[in-house]
Design an enzyme around this catalytic site. Structure first.
Site, PDB file in Angstrom:
ATOM      1  N   ASP A 123      -2.242  -9.973   5.810  1.00 31.76           N
ATOM      2  CA  ASP A 123      -3.301 -10.199   4.829  1.00 31.76           C
ATOM      3  C   ASP A 123      -4.445  -9.220   5.062  1.00 31.76           C
ATOM      4  O   ASP A 123      -5.087  -9.249   6.118  1.00 31.76           O
ATOM      5  CB  ASP A 123      -3.806 -11.639   4.962  1.00 31.76           C
ATOM      6  CG  ASP A 123      -4.494 -12.139   3.711  1.00 31.76           C
ATOM      7  OD1 ASP A 123      -5.291 -11.374   3.147  1.00 31.76           O
ATOM      8  OD2 ASP A 123      -4.224 -13.277   3.293  1.00 31.76           O
ATOM      9  N   ASP A 124      -4.672  -8.338   4.109  1.00 26.06           N
ATOM     10  CA  ASP A 124      -5.770  -7.361   4.178  1.00 26.06           C
ATOM     11  C   ASP A 124      -5.568  -6.313   5.268  1.00 26.06           C
ATOM     12  O   ASP A 124      -6.555  -5.790   5.814  1.00 26.06           O
ATOM     13  CB  ASP A 124      -7.118  -8.057   4.437  1.00 26.06           C
ATOM     14  CG  ASP A 124      -7.653  -8.829   3.248  1.00 26.06           C
ATOM     15  OD1 ASP A 124      -6.934  -8.925   2.237  1.00 26.06           O
ATOM     16  OD2 ASP A 124      -8.771  -9.351   3.351  1.00 26.06           O
ATOM     17  N   ASP A 178      -0.639  -7.498   1.647  1.00 23.83           N
ATOM     18  CA  ASP A 178      -0.927  -7.703   0.222  1.00 23.83           C
ATOM     19  C   ASP A 178      -1.840  -6.626  -0.335  1.00 23.83           C
ATOM     20  O   ASP A 178      -1.665  -6.149  -1.452  1.00 23.83           O
ATOM     21  CB  ASP A 178      -1.489  -9.102  -0.044  1.00 23.83           C
ATOM     22  CG  ASP A 178      -2.660  -9.470   0.863  1.00 23.83           C
ATOM     23  OD1 ASP A 178      -3.118  -8.624   1.643  1.00 23.83           O
ATOM     24  OD2 ASP A 178      -3.098 -10.643   0.798  1.00 23.83           O
ATOM     25  N   ASN A 179      -2.838  -6.211   0.431  1.00 23.91           N
ATOM     26  CA  ASN A 179      -3.743  -5.138   0.004  1.00 23.91           C
ATOM     27  C   ASN A 179      -4.362  -4.515   1.247  1.00 23.91           C
ATOM     28  O   ASN A 179      -4.183  -5.006   2.363  1.00 23.91           O
ATOM     29  CB  ASN A 179      -4.844  -5.664  -0.927  1.00 23.91           C
ATOM     30  CG  ASN A 179      -5.548  -6.894  -0.395  1.00 23.91           C
ATOM     31  OD1 ASN A 179      -5.273  -8.009  -0.841  1.00 23.91           O
ATOM     32  ND2 ASN A 179      -6.443  -6.718   0.563  1.00 23.91           N
ATOM     33  N   CYS A 217      -5.958 -10.484  -2.996  1.00 25.14           N
ATOM     34  CA  CYS A 217      -4.822 -11.225  -2.442  1.00 25.14           C
ATOM     35  C   CYS A 217      -3.893 -11.835  -3.482  1.00 25.14           C
ATOM     36  O   CYS A 217      -2.714 -11.497  -3.561  1.00 25.14           O
ATOM     37  CB  CYS A 217      -5.319 -12.330  -1.512  1.00 25.14           C
ATOM     38  SG  CYS A 217      -6.340 -11.745  -0.145  1.00 25.14           S
TER      39      CYS A 217
END
Length: 589
Positions: free
Chosen positions: A45-46, A331-332, A81
């Site tokens: 995540d991130d 996700d990003n 997200c």
């Protein structure tokens, strides 16, 4: 009754965690059908690609980077997200899923359900094809202790989801297993709890290998910021974003490490467009805090790194590693200090949209890198092709070439573009900017080829940006005035003037802003139906100058917080192509 964690789900602090069942030796396993491969997918995540986080993950390097293929030009289409995850699991860009935010009314799990996507996404297709499908960790934002069963996410043989408002609390997580009620793990480290759950699901999957292959997704929150929610209801919440929290055993690591001091880190002059031009240069106290924030991100990733090692250890013990694809992504991306920005994401700049993708498995080249352009729209098609499941007509992406032979193709022959989009506001994380920047809606296109490297965007206030990233990789020098006109004295791009390049990019982005299916994959073919233009280099031929001078570009009516057609301005229509004496332009150019 007021909402409290105790009232809704109870506390389990002090309870022992023992979800794994122990793994068997290869000679103890049931007869395995090796004609259909298995997949393990770790989705962080991130996680950044440009701030060197992978360099601090020795097990990811050992098991994946050195044994697989790294895709250096892999992009998310929205640096946020929930929209990014929905794109990943549907193979469709956000303007086609209409999930464009992390919470209602424009996003989150309720929007995913309201768009009928719970019945039509990758886990459902996977189960229909006979795969056992397991998932632990974060699924979507706004998947909560209040709506987890309204309805349950479909498509899972076994699931153990993190739930809001506790998803991002590293030491106060809440999980919800299968059809059971949510359970709190207060005081236990979230990634370690998830690791045990992942190992348990792997045990379950192996026990049934004689009947079904498996797909296991593990989605930890690291290195996302820690988010503590103080007020919560379905319509109201107050959240505080602070630096990630590492496991106790990792607190001492990386004491002298700092955010990479690239040219675009806290630059002397503002860069970008829109509200970014008003950002002040960060003072030393701010920089020191952001370095601390960066170290906490790296520390929080150490438990993820150990999780990866634990999964590989078990796959080897099971004797199924040679028949299992292992995929690692996020996700990003993330920025810390670049363009004077506080920690966060949501921008279209490279730090936020260019994300890790590493794949290891049968037939995958070892210790290889490629600059083939790929995006999250391609992952669902890639998974289906790997598993022998027919592709779907509504995919906006296409399968990624994975074999050594496929990777030998010229890097711009597959696709050179990624369309990027965003709606709503951007939030600064950490203690120095706990606020939302409104009017952050934009459309952008990223092009990468051996001949050029470009980023072009149009904001909802109709300000424009163009960066020649061959000479300006940090995206510091916008080549355009706010109205989109070229600044004087700029160098040529791919042998043509800036205005000539912009006319092509504007037409390309105009097609992409509302594209579907083939139009997303082959946008130049919409502009050149004869098929004689496949890249920007093809489109830059001087014979097309008159045509592109006449094309409509992206123009917003107003800034909207979601995908509202009235705000989007004119949309692409094939009958808008220029004609002469009744003949389509491409027949007389």
């Amino acid at each position: 009754m007021g909402f409290t964690k105790t009232l809704l789900i109870g506390l389990s602090a002090g309870l022992s965690l023992n979800l794994g069942f122990g793994f068997a030796r290869a000679d103890q396993l049931p007869l395995v059908d090796k004609t259909r491969p298995n997949v393990v997918f770790v989705l962080t995540d991130d996680q950044d690609l440009h701030l060197d986080s992978l360099q601090y993950m020795p097990f990811v390097r050992k098991h994946l980077i050195e044994k697989g293929t790294s895709f250096n030009k892999h992009y998310c289409t929205t640096a946020l997200c929930c929209p990014s995850r929905v794109t990943l699991w549907t193979g469709r860009v956000p303007h086609n899923t209409n999930v464009t935010d992390v919470s209602p009314p424009y996003g989150g799990y309720p929007k995913f359900v309201n768009q009928s996507l719970n019945d039509n996404y990758f886990p459902v297709w996977l189960q229909q094809a006979g795969y056992n499908n397991y998932y632990t960790g974060k699924l979507f934002n706004a998947h909560t202790v209040l709506n987890y069963n309204d309805p349950y996410p479909r498509g899972y043989t076994g699931s153990d989801f993190l739930l809001d408002p506790f998803t991002y609390e590293f030491l106060n997580s809440t999980f919800q297993r299968n059809q059971e009620a949510p359970r709190s793990y207060e005081g236990e480290y979230s990634t370690d709890v998830m690791a045990e759950k992942a190992y348990g699901f792997l045990d379950d999957a192996v026990r049934d290998l004689e009947n079904s292959p498996f797909f296991l997704t593990v989605a930890p929150i690291g290195p996302h910021a820690n988010v503590h929610t103080t007020v919560y209801s379905e319509t109201n919440k107050t959240s505080v974003f602070t630096e990630p929290i590492p496991a106790k055993r990792h607190e001492h690591l990386f004491k002298d490490v700092k955010v990479p001091r690239t040219k675009n880190f806290n630059p002397d002059q503002p860069s970008g467009a829109n509200w970014l031009l008003d950002l002040p240069q960060q003072n030393q106290s701010n920089i020191d805090y952001n370095d601390h924030f960066y170290r906490q991100r790296l520390r929080s990733l150490q438990a993820v790194d150990e999780l990866v090692d634990g999964l590989f250890t078990r796959l080897e013990e099971y004797g199924i590693l040679e028949n299992t694809y292992f995929v690692y992504s996020s996700d990003n991306g993330y920025h810390i200090g670049q363009h004077r920005l506080q920690p966060g994401k949501a921008c279209g700049y490279e730090e936020d949209i260019n994300v890790p993708l590493i794949i290891r498995g049968p037939g995958i080249a070892e210790n290889q890198e490629t600059n083939i352009v790929t995006s999250h729209t391609d992952l669902a098609p890639t998974f289906l092709e790997l598993l022998g499941i027919p592709l779907r007509d509504d995919f906006d992406g296409r399968p990624i070439p994975l074999t050594a032979e496929g990777l030998k193709r010229p890097e711009n022959s597959r696709r050179e573009h990624v369309n990027v989009e965003f709606w709503g506001g951007a939030i600064g994380e950490g203690i120095y900017e706990p606020q939302v920047h409104p009017n952050h809606t934009y459309k952008a296109v990223r092009l990468s080829s051996p001949e050029y490297s470009l980023y072009y965007s149009v904001w909802c206030n109709n300000e424009h940006e163009l960066y020649d990233m061959t000479v300006d990789p940090g995206q510091l020098h916008n080549l355009l005035a706010a109205d989109g006109s070229p600044l004087e004295g700029e160098a040529l791009i791919a042998g043509r003037s800036v205005s000539s390049v912009v006319s092509r990019l504007d037409a390309l982005l105009f097609v992409l802003k509302s594209c579907k299916g083939d139009t997303c994959r082959e946008p130049w073919k919409q502009l050149h139906p004869a098929g004689n233009v496949e890249t920007l280099a093809d489109a830059l031929r001087t014979g097309y100058d008159e045509f592109y001078a006449e094309q409509t570009g992206v123009n917003f009516e107003y800034c909207a917080a979601g995908y509202i057609i009235d705000a989007e301005g004119p949309m692409w229509e094939t009958d808008s192509l220029m004609t002469r004496d009744g003949a389509p332009w491409y027949e007389w150019v």
